[in-house]
Design an enzyme around this catalytic site. Structure first.
Site, PDB file in Angstrom:
ATOM      1  N   ARG B  30      36.103  13.976   4.005  1.00  0.00           N
ATOM      2  CA  ARG B  30      36.606  15.517   3.725  1.00  0.00           C
ATOM      3  C   ARG B  30      37.698  15.958   4.350  1.00  0.00           C
ATOM      4  O   ARG B  30      38.686  15.823   3.793  1.00  0.00           O
ATOM      5  CB  ARG B  30      35.271  16.133   4.654  1.00  0.00           C
ATOM      6  CG  ARG B  30      35.138  17.491   4.041  1.00  0.00           C
ATOM      7  CD  ARG B  30      36.108  18.761   4.649  1.00  0.00           C
ATOM      8  NE  ARG B  30      35.776  18.678   6.182  1.00  0.00           N
ATOM      9  CZ  ARG B  30      36.860  19.348   6.887  1.00  0.00           C
ATOM     10  NH1 ARG B  30      37.702  20.043   6.409  1.00  0.00           N
ATOM     11  NH2 ARG B  30      36.583  19.261   8.226  1.00  0.00           N
ATOM     12  N   ASP B  31      38.010  15.797   5.567  1.00  0.00           N
ATOM     13  CA  ASP B  31      38.903  16.331   6.139  1.00  0.00           C
ATOM     14  C   ASP B  31      40.186  15.535   5.765  1.00  0.00           C
ATOM     15  O   ASP B  31      41.510  16.041   5.516  1.00  0.00           O
ATOM     16  CB  ASP B  31      39.062  16.293   7.820  1.00  0.00           C
ATOM     17  CG  ASP B  31      39.862  17.010   8.531  1.00  0.00           C
ATOM     18  OD1 ASP B  31      40.985  17.830   7.891  1.00  0.00           O
ATOM     19  OD2 ASP B  31      40.444  16.892   9.870  1.00  0.00           O
ATOM     20  N   HIS B 222      38.030  16.797  18.186  1.00  0.00           N
ATOM     21  CA  HIS B 222      38.480  16.434  17.096  1.00  0.00           C
ATOM     22  C   HIS B 222      39.852  16.727  17.321  1.00  0.00           C
ATOM     23  O   HIS B 222      40.683  17.457  17.182  1.00  0.00           O
ATOM     24  CB  HIS B 222      38.082  17.629  16.295  1.00  0.00           C
ATOM     25  CG  HIS B 222      38.744  17.425  14.632  1.00  0.00           C
ATOM     26  ND1 HIS B 222      37.846  16.966  13.719  1.00  0.00           N
ATOM     27  CD2 HIS B 222      39.901  17.622  14.110  1.00  0.00           C
ATOM     28  CE1 HIS B 222      38.548  16.667  12.548  1.00  0.00           C
ATOM     29  NE2 HIS B 222      39.927  17.552  12.713  1.00  0.00           N
ATOM     30  N   HIS B 224      43.967  15.088  16.791  1.00  0.00           N
ATOM     31  CA  HIS B 224      44.990  14.802  15.818  1.00  0.00           C
ATOM     32  C   HIS B 224      46.069  13.739  16.499  1.00  0.00           C
ATOM     33  O   HIS B 224      46.313  14.033  17.629  1.00  0.00           O
ATOM     34  CB  HIS B 224      45.451  15.718  15.217  1.00  0.00           C
ATOM     35  CG  HIS B 224      44.769  16.319  13.871  1.00  0.00           C
ATOM     36  ND1 HIS B 224      45.300  16.813  12.816  1.00  0.00           N
ATOM     37  CD2 HIS B 224      43.435  16.486  13.801  1.00  0.00           C
ATOM     38  CE1 HIS B 224      44.199  16.998  11.828  1.00  0.00           C
ATOM     39  NE2 HIS B 224      43.280  16.937  12.425  1.00  0.00           N
ATOM     40  N   CYS B 255      49.873  14.601   7.048  1.00  0.00           N
ATOM     41  CA  CYS B 255      50.402  15.627   6.651  1.00  0.00           C
ATOM     42  C   CYS B 255      51.308  15.329   5.094  1.00  0.00           C
ATOM     43  O   CYS B 255      51.908  14.583   5.183  1.00  0.00           O
ATOM     44  CB  CYS B 255      51.580  16.144   7.175  1.00  0.00           C
ATOM     45  SG  CYS B 255      50.931  16.381   9.062  1.00  0.00           S
ATOM     46  N   ASN B 264      44.895  12.808  11.717  1.00  0.00           N
ATOM     47  CA  ASN B 264      43.648  12.681  12.414  1.00  0.00           C
ATOM     48  C   ASN B 264      43.741  11.304  13.178  1.00  0.00           C
ATOM     49  O   ASN B 264      44.279  10.326  12.801  1.00  0.00           O
ATOM     50  CB  ASN B 264      42.361  12.523  11.323  1.00  0.00           C
ATOM     51  CG  ASN B 264      41.808  13.846  10.967  1.00  0.00           C
ATOM     52  OD1 ASN B 264      41.405  14.835  11.665  1.00  0.00           O
ATOM     53  ND2 ASN B 264      42.203  14.075   9.576  1.00  0.00           N
TER      54      ASN B 264
END
Lengths: 325, 325
Positions: B30-31, B222, B224, B255, B264
């Site tokens: 998803r992300d 979560h 990064h 990105c 991530n």
């Protein structure tokens, strides 16, 4: 141990007493470039060193006085040091495998040299064609001669976290070798996670074992980021009070056989984390990014350092925004 | 604080009481994919999810039930879930922005959904076109309806470590939002370092502030890895007793505007560090590398995950050695 059935928060305190300042020991020009496939012209190496100095780096390993037969990439050691000259407040160093190398380093005007020992017998044989005992003897000769010349000597101890040939390396052997190296008079021991397999618990175990015998200020960490754990391991070292961390601009070094695979801890990543925690390094991050960009340009490939790529990406984004408006 | 004049070793203990087991919450499909420029065919997305399940991942955020107008890459949510089917012991989840999304998630057979809130007003407006108060209200609606449907809801709180528009985000605001979200009945809050600016000391400060009000088992991280600090921050969370860590296969996401810049935390890097410290994840690293390789193949570029690149590099090296002999 906490079990997952009864989780309990254990927070606060362990990052409370960090060192106020740490030294970053830059190994990019030597450890980094020696592992690159492309050999740079001496003038370009000098430009890179100048850029690192401009960023505020104060301890830089510039080259190696090994036989040109072994590492042709570094056969221009004297010329490079002549080009770079002296810089106020900056200590340049070079790796020396033996007395001949030390003599060359001295004639080139260096006040510091580094010797190399492996904690694994197989790695020592393959890497420098000496047993551990022979490497220790060579180090003793260099240390004794350096003391007479008024030079100081740093020792690299590699494969401390694991060996590509032998696997696990007993921590007792690491302790034993370190005690001998300190007794020889080396001013600092840089513990190497040569293949980047270390995890934080292992780092804590290694430091706990060593610090029973070795004064804290004698120890430095030379971490590789091959599996992404270098900064987490550095954090353990920092929280134990270690104040010298080896790093390489942009993570220069890597593994030439595996494009994309990371090598040395990137200087910018380390400086970003340290300074973000209020631990001073005296290094300017923006100038460091410029040095990293130059390194990429010179060797002709993208480096693995994450802060560097993020900073360059940000800049690109801003530039394309300006171009659109 | 220790000063550099009087260094003192402070070692041992702080990594002694880590959780025995942690959950990795996979956000790659998803992300990760939502941030890729190339939109994958649904069948390829399903292959990736299958590979993650085969590696032993048990919590996977598969897609998002947002309006296809907003994120066309994820407009195939229903079809994807149909293709993937149910997997014993695996909990699939999806992001839902509102009641309509929740309804779709339920009809697709999901038992879990996630809502999204930003800790920064400017980021909230730009990202989901809602104020923080409006996002909280939407979350409350979803949480209430989900409870009636027997579904559980997870909350993402983004920009906790900093905002690209507002800079620093006050920790008091983070605490306030988290308390509201817990009161709504969300079973877990995933704290996001959305732009990857966090350092370990900040992580400790944020967790210290939150853990006065929020039960430990409600919190997930979560992180990064934009500037390389994700694992160091995870280590702080782990040592505080956090047992859920979001991660993305190969670091998928990144990105798109900055090729090479990391996004991530990579699942393999996290699993390598956790398991190397004796913290179980139930995930097989070799199979995870296969999933990462598949992800690279599908999106057509190298991913930033360091363990993945090291593993693929090792394999290449072995293959070329075999070819020579």
């Amino acid at each position: 141990m906490d079990s997952n059935e009864h989780p309990r928060a254990r927070i606060g305190g362990w990052l409370g007493g960090l060192p106020q300042r740490v030294d970053v020991y830059e190994v990019g020009p030597r450890d980094g470039l020696q592992n690159e496939l492309r050999t740079l012209p001496t003038r370009d190496k000098a430009r890179l060193v100048e850029a690192l100095v401009a960023a505020g780096e104060k301890r830089i390993e510039v080259t190696s006085f090994v036989s040109p037969k072994w590492i042709p990439q570094l056969s221009d050691a004297e010329e490079l040091l002549r080009l770079v000259g002296r810089k106020p407040g900056v200590v340049f160093s070079a790796l020396v495998p033996n007395l001949k190398g030390l003599q060359r380093a001295r004639e080139a005007g260096l006040q510091e040299a580094a010797v190399f020992i492996s904690a694994s017998e197989a790695h020592s044989k393959k890497n420098i064609n000496k047993s551990i005992a022979e490497a220790l003897e060579a180090s003793r000769e260099v240390a004794t001669a350096a003391a007479q010349m008024g030079m100081r000597v740093r020792g690299y101890l590699s494969t401390v976290w694991g060996c590509p040939y032998e696997g696990e390396v007993p921590v007792e052997r690491v302790v034993d070798i370190c005690r001998r190296l300190v007794d020889m008079g080396l001013y600092q021991l840089s513990l190497g996670d040569t293949i980047g397999v270390g995890t934080p618990r292992q780092t804590e175990e290694i430091l706990s074992a060593l610090l029973k015998y070795i004064p804290l200020e004698k120890l430095a960490l030379h971490l590789h980021d091959t599996r992404g754990t270098a900064l987490a391991n550095a954090l353990v070292g920092l929280s134990a009070g270690i104040t010298t961390f080896d790093a390489s601009i942009g993570g220069l070094g890597g593994c030439p056989y595996a494009p994309g695979a990371a090598g040395n801890l990137a200087t910018e990543d380390a400086v970003f984390m340290f300074q973000g925690m209020g631990v001073e390094t005296g290094i300017n991050l923006d100038r460091l990014v410029e040095a990293g960009e130059l390194a990429q340009e010179l060797i002709g490939r993208k480096l693995a350092g994450k802060f560097l790529q993020a900073a360059l990406g940000e800049r690109e984004k801003k530039a394309s925004r300006r171009a659109r408006t």
